[in-house]
Write an enzyme that holds these catalytic residues in place. Structure first.
Site, PDB file in Angstrom:
ATOM      1  N   LYS A 292      35.550  37.400  44.185  1.00 45.10           N
ATOM      2  CA  LYS A 292      36.979  37.693  44.346  1.00 45.10           C
ATOM      3  C   LYS A 292      37.511  36.947  45.565  1.00 45.10           C
ATOM      4  O   LYS A 292      38.406  36.125  45.472  1.00 45.10           O
ATOM      5  CB  LYS A 292      37.232  39.187  44.520  1.00 45.10           C
ATOM      6  CG  LYS A 292      36.970  40.175  43.367  1.00 45.10           C
ATOM      7  CD  LYS A 292      36.305  39.714  42.173  1.00 45.10           C
ATOM      8  CE  LYS A 292      36.157  40.670  41.013  1.00 45.10           C
ATOM      9  NZ  LYS A 292      35.676  41.994  41.239  1.00 45.10           N
TER      10      LYS A 292
ATOM     11  N   ASP B 102      32.793  49.955  48.497  1.00 44.27           N
ATOM     12  CA  ASP B 102      32.829  48.783  47.622  1.00 44.27           C
ATOM     13  C   ASP B 102      34.061  47.983  48.032  1.00 44.27           C
ATOM     14  O   ASP B 102      35.185  48.381  47.755  1.00 44.27           O
ATOM     15  CB  ASP B 102      32.916  49.242  46.165  1.00 44.27           C
ATOM     16  CG  ASP B 102      33.050  48.077  45.180  1.00 44.27           C
ATOM     17  OD1 ASP B 102      33.134  46.912  45.626  1.00 44.27           O
ATOM     18  OD2 ASP B 102      33.083  48.343  43.961  1.00 44.27           O
TER      19      ASP B 102
ATOM     20  N   TRP C 152      36.983  51.186  39.068  1.00 44.36           N
ATOM     21  CA  TRP C 152      35.735  50.800  39.738  1.00 44.36           C
ATOM     22  C   TRP C 152      35.049  51.996  40.360  1.00 44.36           C
ATOM     23  O   TRP C 152      33.820  52.095  40.344  1.00 44.36           O
ATOM     24  CB  TRP C 152      35.967  49.671  40.740  1.00 44.36           C
ATOM     25  CG  TRP C 152      36.263  48.373  40.030  1.00 44.36           C
ATOM     26  CD1 TRP C 152      37.423  47.660  40.076  1.00 44.36           C
ATOM     27  CD2 TRP C 152      35.397  47.672  39.115  1.00 44.36           C
ATOM     28  NE1 TRP C 152      37.333  46.556  39.261  1.00 44.36           N
ATOM     29  CE2 TRP C 152      36.101  46.536  38.657  1.00 44.36           C
ATOM     30  CE3 TRP C 152      34.111  47.893  38.636  1.00 44.36           C
ATOM     31  CZ2 TRP C 152      35.558  45.619  37.751  1.00 44.36           C
ATOM     32  CZ3 TRP C 152      33.557  46.985  37.722  1.00 44.36           C
ATOM     33  CH2 TRP C 152      34.278  45.870  37.294  1.00 44.36           C
TER      34      TRP C 152
HETATM   35  C1  LIG Z   1      34.857  42.882  40.319  1.00 45.35           C
HETATM   36  C2  LIG Z   1      34.515  44.211  40.906  1.00 45.35           C
HETATM   37  C3  LIG Z   1      33.312  44.858  40.606  1.00 45.35           C
HETATM   38  C4  LIG Z   1      32.298  44.265  39.657  1.00 45.35           C
HETATM   39  O1  LIG Z   1      31.626  43.240  40.210  1.00 45.35           O
HETATM   40  P1  LIG Z   1      30.442  42.482  39.435  1.00 45.35           P
HETATM   41  O2  LIG Z   1      30.186  41.322  40.312  1.00 45.35           O
HETATM   42  O3  LIG Z   1      30.958  42.125  38.078  1.00 45.35           O
HETATM   43  O4  LIG Z   1      29.289  43.416  39.369  1.00 45.35           O
HETATM   44  C5  LIG Z   1      33.054  46.068  41.209  1.00 45.35           C
HETATM   45  N1  LIG Z   1      33.921  46.627  42.065  1.00 45.35           N
HETATM   46  C6  LIG Z   1      35.097  46.044  42.369  1.00 45.35           C
HETATM   47  C7  LIG Z   1      36.019  46.701  43.332  1.00 45.35           C
HETATM   48  C8  LIG Z   1      35.421  44.817  41.799  1.00 45.35           C
HETATM   49  O5  LIG Z   1      36.592  44.218  42.104  1.00 45.35           O
END
Ligand SMILES: *Cc1c(COP(=O)(O)O)cnc(C)c1O
Length: 360
Positions: A196, A172, A102
């Site tokens: 998540k 993030d 990521w």
């Molecule tokens: C799932 C995830 C993403 C991607 O998220 P989207 O909603 O598909 O854009 C980005 N960063 C992390 C840490 C994730 O777990």
């Protein structure tokens, strides 16, 4: 009706009481005669839902008053562009700490807008650890420092908040937001896709310090301009209303559980159960360094990959689904977000022991 133990990395399991309440309220929300999905986002009913959702999120994370909470769309992947377009503020460079898949995606997207300095990377070690803060080569003139607090695929997680001085820290937190208390004041901006640990896909949460707003990239779409979104209380365009409603129910549920300190205890206990077992066996391997192991996403491998398919098939037959690792790393991954009960992890460990006994 049978509900499985769902170890999906995302969209992920939601607390059962939330789903039940949503089902009960599906046709008629609080005597309005409407489903939340059918409400005007500007009507008093939905405004009350959105206002309470924001208030609950602020209580849970103790968000300071000088931070905006934004309900946006586009997911974390869109934020990979939206963050630099909002936060460069005339600066040329961004510092990134590269801890896995990521982080790499965030870096790649930011390169379209800025000079990127990878201040530290876990790549040489196969992304099995967070590079120690002392080794980061930060640029004091960077617009911000970007980290991914929990790498959902590789399973490495920060168990400290890095001090980056006066430069804003951006995280993030898609896969660990609300899993434990966070000192929001140590961050300039936090973003997270909802699917998540919060609610349905389609909602993106942004928490941003208000002095960082207001001088965006000229080509930034208005709907992604944090200041515009903030000035319009996340209703510049139609927000993902149903996802906000479910997120609000999840926030209520979290408060009923005792808030984020209680969630931390719950998540630590689940992770410990699984990692402690993984320490006792050579039938399975946990790749991540002990002090960086994620409490949310637990990757592990069978020493003999030829048994992977049988492992997954047996797990599914026992009511445990979505244990297959991400296609880029293989093996297994158990995602054990807030909504995963301790019993789910107990069942998984019991199954793993049994599988080992029969196949070891
Ligand atoms: C799932 C995830 C993403 C991607 O998220 P989207 O909603 O598909 O854009 C980005 N960063 C992390 C840490 C994730 O777990």
């Amino acid at each position: 009706m049978t509900r499985v133990f769902n170890f999906s990395a995302g969209p992920a399991a939601l607390p059962e009481p939330v789903l039940r309440q949503a089902a009960e309220e599906m046709l008629d929300w609080h005597g309005s005669g409407m489903s939340v999905m059918e409400m005007s986002h500007r009507g008093k009913e939905f405004i009350s839902i959105a206002t309470e959702a924001e208030a609950a999120l602020r209580r849970l994370l103790a968000v300071p008053a000088n931070y905006k909470v934004l309900f946006m769309q586009g997911g974390a992947i869109a934020e990979n562009a939206i963050v630099p377009m909002n936060l460069l503020r005339g600066k040329a460079g961004i510092d990134f700490v590269d801890t896995g898949e990521w982080s790499k995606k965030s870096i790649k997207e930011a390169k379209k807008y800025a000079r990127v300095n990878v201040a530290a990377s876990g790549e040489a070690g196969g992304y099995t650890a967070i590079p120690p803060r002392a080794e980061w080569k930060l640029d004091p003139d960077a617009a911000y420092v970007h980290i991914c607090s929990n790498e959902t695929i590789g399973g490495v997680q920060y168990h400290f908040t890095p001090d980056v001085g006066a430069v804003p820290l951006v995280a993030d937190m898609s896969s660990d937001i609300l899993s434990r208390p966070v000192d929001v004041a140590k961050y300039g901006l936090i973003y997270a896709g909802a699917q998540k640990n919060i609610g349905p896909a389609g909602l993106t949460i942004v928490i941003v310090r208000d002095d960082l707003l207001g001088s965006p990239h000229p080509a930034l779409p208005s709907a992604f301009d944090y200041k515009t979104v903030a000035d319009n209380e996340s209703m510049y365009n139609t927000p993902p209303t149903y996802a906000i409603y479910i997120a609000g129910l999840v926030f209520q549920w979290l408060e009923q559980q005792g808030g984020l300190a209680a969630m931390e205890r719950h998540n630590r206990a689940k992770a410990a159960l699984l990692y402690d077992y993984l320490e006792t066996t050579s039938f399975y391997k946990a790749p991540v360094a002990k002090d960086c192991r994620s409490w949310m996403n637990v990757p592990f491998k069978l020493a003999d990959e030829a048994k992977d398919a049988a492992f997954l098939k047996g797990a599914e037959a026992a009511g445990m689904v979505q244990l297959k690792g991400h296609r880029s790393v293989g093996g297994m991954r158990a995602s054990i977000y807030n909504a995963m009960p301790l019993d789910g992890v107990r069942a998984l460990v019991a199954y793993m022991k049994d599988f080992e006994a029969k196949n070891g």
